[in-house]
Design a protein around this motif. Structure first.
Motif, PDB file in Angstrom:
ATOM      1  N   ASN A  37       0.810  -1.220   0.000  1.00  0.00           N
ATOM      2  CA  ASN A  37       0.000   0.000   0.000  1.00  0.00           C
ATOM      3  C   ASN A  37       0.849   1.279   0.000  1.00  0.00           C
ATOM      4  O   ASN A  37       0.316   2.380   0.095  1.00  0.00           O
ATOM      5  CB  ASN A  37      -0.955   0.013   1.190  1.00  0.00           C
ATOM      6  CG  ASN A  37      -0.236  -0.013   2.536  1.00  0.00           C
ATOM      7  OD1 ASN A  37       0.988   0.107   2.603  1.00  0.00           O
ATOM      8  ND2 ASN A  37      -0.991  -0.178   3.616  1.00  0.00           N
ATOM      9  N   ASN A 329      -0.664  -1.630   8.181  1.00  0.00           N
ATOM     10  CA  ASN A 329      -1.987  -1.013   8.302  1.00  0.00           C
ATOM     11  C   ASN A 329      -1.988   0.272   9.122  1.00  0.00           C
ATOM     12  O   ASN A 329      -2.886   1.100   8.964  1.00  0.00           O
ATOM     13  CB  ASN A 329      -2.964  -2.014   8.926  1.00  0.00           C
ATOM     14  CG  ASN A 329      -3.206  -3.210   8.030  1.00  0.00           C
ATOM     15  OD1 ASN A 329      -3.284  -3.068   6.818  1.00  0.00           O
ATOM     16  ND2 ASN A 329      -3.298  -4.388   8.623  1.00  0.00           N
ATOM     17  N   ASN A 332       0.674   4.897   8.638  1.00  0.00           N
ATOM     18  CA  ASN A 332       0.217   5.826   7.603  1.00  0.00           C
ATOM     19  C   ASN A 332      -0.034   7.219   8.146  1.00  0.00           C
ATOM     20  O   ASN A 332      -0.685   8.035   7.508  1.00  0.00           O
ATOM     21  CB  ASN A 332      -1.055   5.284   6.946  1.00  0.00           C
ATOM     22  CG  ASN A 332      -2.161   5.014   7.960  1.00  0.00           C
ATOM     23  OD1 ASN A 332      -2.063   5.407   9.125  1.00  0.00           O
ATOM     24  ND2 ASN A 332      -3.196   4.309   7.513  1.00  0.00           N
TER      25      ASN A 332
END
Length: 335
Positions: A37, A329, A332
């Motif tokens: 990601n 996860n 960020n």
């Protein structure tokens, strides 16, 4: 340069989730992980950004972390910190090396002396008299500015590894020892043990020049040439760190829920997510009767634990896989 064991595990589990690991070829224990990601995170051996730098620093300072653990109501070792003459002058503090001896006498020999902020059991020594005290205290002060004098506690030494609300592993740590065969002398038995460590991927971790080994042998009226009777066990070190040749007995499947809750609670109170909680107690498989916290490690090393078998290796791999998924996860905040 050979890839360190933990780096190879990080590379393996990163591949499972499609992440890319870039390792500095000259410092292969440092690297950058880039997730699918786009999130990124650095690692340095066992240090990840999963723990804040402040919490990790507090955990590393044994005296400060003991203060806070005591504040939170946990049972910690009784001890005090003492400093080099230079630092005593700077702090206008009289807790110098001589004051440390007075405190050791107050506690009663034997006592434990350890540096305030070194890891892997370096210089952790069981002291029996004034002469040994000054010998070890001076060695420590050549490396760091302070040391801790602690009361000696008997009991079994356990490391409980926690990630968030889960106990990932639990094992008893047994100090470096040799077992006699009735023919080999101490040096030969140590060499045989070192060879077995190398076969199991633990590298050359026995320090044959370690002053603590020589002291323990002298105390038992032994030396490197002494032949040890068959099945006789000789403990060469008092501290049970795996990094100095200790062995592990796994209790992950049998640790009592009381100790699981205790370790998770300690980790949370110390504002850590990943921690190695080191505890002295008689039996980790029974309800808590009594315990003493030795210390809390904010960057626990697992390479030696993983070398004890396939089950342990897989546990370490699963732990790092969970850590990477968390970082993927949650890393960020800067986006």
């Amino acid at each position: 340069m050979e890839t360190p064991f933990l780096t190879s595990i990080i590379q393996k589990v990163a591949e499972e989730i499609g992440a890319v690991v870039l390792v500095d070829p000259e410092c292969p224990f440092m690297g950058l992980i880039t997730f699918k990601n786009g999130n990124k995170t650095f690692f340095r051996t066992t240090r990840f950004s999963i723990n804040s730098s402040g919490s990790t620093a507090i955990a590393k300072d044994k005296s400060v972390s003991s203060f806070f653990l005591n504040h939170f109501g946990y049972k910690v070792t009784e001890g005090k910190t003492f400093f080099s003459e230079e630092l005593c002058e700077e702090l206008a503090n009289v807790r110098n090396i001589d004051a440390g001896l007075s405190y050791a006498k107050e506690l009663g020999f034997p006592v434990i002396i350890k540096p305030i902020n070194l890891s892997q059991g370096i210089f952790v020594t069981k002291i029996h008299n004034k002469k040994e005290y000054y010998q070890v205290a001076k060695k420590i002060l050549q490396k760091v500015s302070g040391f801790i004098v602690e009361r000696f506690y008997s009991g079994n030494d356990y490391r409980i590894l926690v990630l968030d609300n889960e106990v990932v592993s639990a094992y008893q740590r047994i100090p470096l020892l040799i077992t006699g065969d009735g023919q080999s002398n101490v040096l030969e038995l140590m060499q045989q043990k070192q060879e077995n460590f190398i076969k199991n991927g633990r590298k050359e971790i026995i320090d044959f020049e370690d002053y603590r080994i020589k002291k323990n042998l002298q105390r038992r009226k032994l030396n490197f040439s002494s032949v040890i009777p068959k099945n006789n066990i000789v403990y060469l070190l008092d501290n049970a760190n795996l990094s100095t040749g200790g062995e592990a007995v796994d209790f992950t499947e049998s640790i009592h829920p009381d100790f699981q809750k205790l370790a998770v609670s300690i980790t949370k109170d110390m504002e850590l997510r990943l921690a190695g909680v080191d505890i002295l107690t008689s039996d980790i498989t029974s309800p808590i009767d009594d315990y003493t916290i030795i210390e809390v490690n904010g960057a626990p090393s697992l390479s030696h634990y993983a070398s004890f078998g396939e089950v342990q290796t897989r546990r370490v791999e699963n732990l790092y896989l969970k850590i990477l998924k968390i970082l993927e996860n949650e890393n960020n905040w800067e986006k």
